[in-house]
Design an enzyme around this catalytic site. Structure first.
Site, mmCIF file in Angstrom:
data_model
loop_
_atom_site.group_PDB
_atom_site.id
_atom_site.type_symbol
_atom_site.label_atom_id
_atom_site.label_comp_id
_atom_site.label_asym_id
_atom_site.label_seq_id
_atom_site.Cartn_x
_atom_site.Cartn_y
_atom_site.Cartn_z
ATOM 1 N N LYS A 176 33.976 82.962 28.465
ATOM 2 C CA LYS A 176 34.854 82.289 29.429
ATOM 3 C C LYS A 176 35.701 83.296 30.201
ATOM 4 O O LYS A 176 36.496 82.916 31.059
ATOM 5 C CB LYS A 176 35.772 81.304 28.702
ATOM 6 C CG LYS A 176 35.046 80.104 28.102
ATOM 7 C CD LYS A 176 36.040 79.108 27.556
ATOM 8 C CE LYS A 176 35.434 78.109 26.599
ATOM 9 N NZ LYS A 176 34.529 77.138 27.239
ATOM 10 N N GLN A 225 41.285 78.755 26.734
ATOM 11 C CA GLN A 225 41.550 78.466 28.147
ATOM 12 C C GLN A 225 42.771 79.226 28.643
ATOM 13 O O GLN A 225 43.181 79.038 29.791
ATOM 14 C CB GLN A 225 41.743 76.952 28.357
ATOM 15 C CG GLN A 225 40.523 76.110 28.037
ATOM 16 C CD GLN A 225 39.360 76.341 28.997
ATOM 17 O OE1 GLN A 225 39.529 76.855 30.099
ATOM 18 N NE2 GLN A 225 38.164 75.967 28.579
ATOM 19 N N HIS A 240 40.106 70.361 21.671
ATOM 20 C CA HIS A 240 38.653 70.484 21.768
ATOM 21 C C HIS A 240 38.101 70.232 20.362
ATOM 22 O O HIS A 240 38.755 70.560 19.378
ATOM 23 C CB HIS A 240 38.341 71.916 22.220
ATOM 24 C CG HIS A 240 36.909 72.195 22.551
ATOM 25 N ND1 HIS A 240 35.941 72.348 21.584
ATOM 26 C CD2 HIS A 240 36.280 72.383 23.735
ATOM 27 C CE1 HIS A 240 34.784 72.613 22.169
ATOM 28 N NE2 HIS A 240 34.950 72.637 23.474
ATOM 29 N N ASP A 273 44.499 78.169 19.728
ATOM 30 C CA ASP A 273 43.224 78.205 20.442
ATOM 31 C C ASP A 273 43.526 78.696 21.860
ATOM 32 O O ASP A 273 44.099 77.968 22.671
ATOM 33 C CB ASP A 273 42.612 76.800 20.460
ATOM 34 C CG ASP A 273 41.321 76.734 21.270
ATOM 35 O OD1 ASP A 273 40.971 77.746 21.921
ATOM 36 O OD2 ASP A 273 40.687 75.668 21.272
ATOM 37 N N CYS A 306 33.858 67.837 25.150
ATOM 38 C CA CYS A 306 34.117 68.086 23.728
ATOM 39 C C CYS A 306 35.538 67.701 23.332
ATOM 40 O O CYS A 306 36.167 68.366 22.507
ATOM 41 C CB CYS A 306 33.850 69.551 23.349
ATOM 42 S SG CYS A 306 32.165 70.051 23.645
#
Lengths: 150, 432
Positions: free
Chosen positions: B247, B224, B144, B221, B387
């Protein structure tokens, strides 16, 4: 079955122009050229204007680019509209198109001025898609500016 | 490789019950019941989370970590309890959890703090974070922009070189390349746990092994993954991890940076100001230990408390079961999409491990047109480059359509979406 609103957005004429893109293709040289990018979706267009130096009339508009059906049809319809217009006439049509696009469906585009491009009128009800319809016209506006400033 | 879940999934009846906690899922859009398949962008929020934030403002609102009155003490307690809740959720200690606005800020915090260390800030203790010419920062081609641009900028500021691990055609990382790229010059390896576009789950242990073998720091990261998979930062062995509250059922404006305690306490601050110091003179300041040294200014108190409530909600349902449910939905998505003429799914194919999301290209139809057609029947998906422009370029497309699920997504919704995509092809394709 899709709604009547959606069918208003994607009229047959628009889908046809999105497939059979009029004016598609760039020349090695042009009297004015503009490149526009829509960063939210990555759509882009390069648009050229060709001028008759003697009469000051725009003889043709060529473009290349990629994007959604609305943006492609809009560029195609614009290229049909432009030949034979004086520069000021194109500016007048760009302004009229922008007013209709920003009207959220309250102003019907003027067929006298915009010809077949009035089929894009339904786009103005979809705020997120107005910039798709405007992309080619913004490119044309910048190209006109080059013509008038030189 | 196929996924076999050791945990029971959520039953349809359970999902229906959970949905009652999310009033927005009962909305009608364009005359149709909302089918929300954009949880990868932002999740919906349950009543318990909304109530937690409201209760705080109704009964406990005060400035935290200052003031001696009863409400101030209560607010501070709630704020720090939320930190404990989030710390336990990811297997960290309380003082290893830094509140940020979102994951983007967390990554920027680390990158800018390393930039400060590169200027000599933080003294000898921070020397391990310093970068200069000859040093390398390694990311991947699937990142991303939030986990790419902060590193591009850090490289530009310090003279370090940014390198990336390329992608294979099936949307997995080229580990052979990773082994060649990660070397003695590597100072940081930053990569995503789960791709927001491809749905690939990256092999964290192998990548951490490569990085730590050469003494490089690892930032994960987890945007997700934290909402969808059981996450244990200690067993994953990462040095830093970031994720965003919105999220994972919490409001916008709250995110988390995890860092190993010894690292956070050696890292110079990024943002400076109130509430992060021990002593200040007109010439300089001494900073508090982590996490306070990274929490300058008024904090995101109600949002932190709401994130704590979101974590409680997720924990009560069970991350293992949520992951199993979403893996089933992911399979259904990819199998259904692969069966539609003209549709190309990016990332792992049918029968390969992926989370509950799928991005796809429809031949000859722009993603905005696909999204518009689906929206007309109340189906919300994401369109565009998500993104991740380099990733899209890698697969030769400008944009894709993405459907992403969560614990409240039903198989009926996935089926309605698949029927919608098939009709999109007919609607736009019939005019050929």
């Amino acid at each position: 079955m899709s709604s009547t609103e959606l069918q208003g957005l994607y009229q047959q004429v628009i889908l046809d122009h999105a497939r059979e893109r009029h004016g598609f293709g760039l020349a090695a040289a042009a009297d004015a050229q503009s490149h526009q990018l829509n960063p939210t979706c990555g759509d882009e267009i390069t648009l050229q204007l060709h001028l008759d130096e003697v009469t000051g009339v725009i003889t043709s508009l060529g473009w290349e680019g990629h994007g959604c059906a609305i943006s492609q049809a809009s560029a195609s319809l614009l290229s049909d509209l432009v030949p034979g217009l004086p520069v000021a006439g194109l500016t007048e049509r760009i302004d009229a198109f922008r007013v209709a696009m920003r009207s959220k469906g309250t102003i019907e585009p003027d067929e006298e001025l915009l010809g077949d491009a009035v089929v894009l009128g339904g786009t103005s009800r979809y705020i997120a898609r107005v910039k798709c319809a405007m992309l080619a016209w913004v490119a044309a506006e910048e190209a006109v500016l080059q013509l008038t400033e030189r | 490789m196929t996924t076999t879940s050791l945990v029971d999934s959520l039953s349809p009846a359970e999902v229906d019950r959970l949905r009652l906690d999310f009033p927005v899922l009962g909305e009608r859009v364009n005359g149709h019941p909302l089918v929300y398949l954009d949880s990868g962008a932002t999740s919906q929020k349950p009543l318990s989370v909304l109530d937690a934030e409201r209760e705080y403002y109704l009964h406990e609102n005060a400035a935290v970590h200052r003031g001696a009155h009863t409400l101030a003490a209560l607010a501070t307690e709630r704020f720090e309890d939320a930190r404990t809740t989030v710390a336990r959720f990811v297997g960290a200690r309380d003082d290893e959890i830094v509140w940020t606005s979102n994951a983007t800020e967390g990554i920027n915090l680390v990158a800018y703090a390393m930039g400060n260390a590169s200027l000599g800030r933080g003294g000898a203790a921070a020397a391990r974070f310093a970068l200069g010419e000859g040093d390398e920062i390694v990311v991947t081609e699937m990142e991303h922009h939030a986990n790419l641009l902060p590193w591009q900028e850090l490289a530009a500021r310090t003279g370090a070189t940014l390198r990336y691990i390329p992608l294979a055609d099936d949307g997995t990382l080229r580990l052979d390349e990773a082994a060649a790229i990660i070397g003695s010059r590597t100072k940081v390896l930053a990569f995503t746990h789960v791709s927001n576009v491809l749905g690939t789950i990256n092999p964290v242990a192998e990548l951490v092994g490569l990085a730590h073998a050469v003494g490089a720091l690892v930032l994960l990261d987890a945007c997700q993954s934290a909402p969808h998979l059981s996450l244990d930062v200690v067993s994953l062995g990462v040095d830093f991890a970031v994720f965003s509250g919105h999220k994972m059922l919490a409001p916008t404006g709250i995110g988390v940076l995890y860092g190993r305690r010894e690292l956070l306490n050696a890292l110079p601050p990024f943002l400076t100001g109130g509430s992060m110091i021990t002593t200040v003179t007109m010439q300089g300041a001494e900073y508090l230990p982590a996490p306070q040294r990274f929490e300058a200014g008024t904090q995101k108190v109600s949002q932190s408390i709401a994130l704590g409530a979101a974590v409680d909600y997720l924990t009560a349902v069970g991350l293992g079961r949520i992951a199993a449910h979403e893996a089933e939905l992911g399979r259904r998505l990819v199998e259904g999409l692969a069966a539609i003429d003209g549709v190309r799914v990016l990332g792992p194919g049918v029968g390969h491990e992926r989370v509950g999301l799928a991005s796809f290209d429809v031949a000859g139809i722009h993603s905005h047109d696909v999204g518009q057609f689906l929206d007309d029947r109340g189906i919300a998906v994401r369109v565009g480059h998500h993104c991740a422009q380099p990733l899209h370029r890698r697969f030769g497309v400008v944009s894709t359509t993405r459907a992403s699920t969560y614990l409240y997504t039903t198989t009926d919704e996935v089926d309605e979406f698949l029927a919608g995509v098939a009709e999109t092809v007919t609607f736009f394709g019939a005019h050929a």
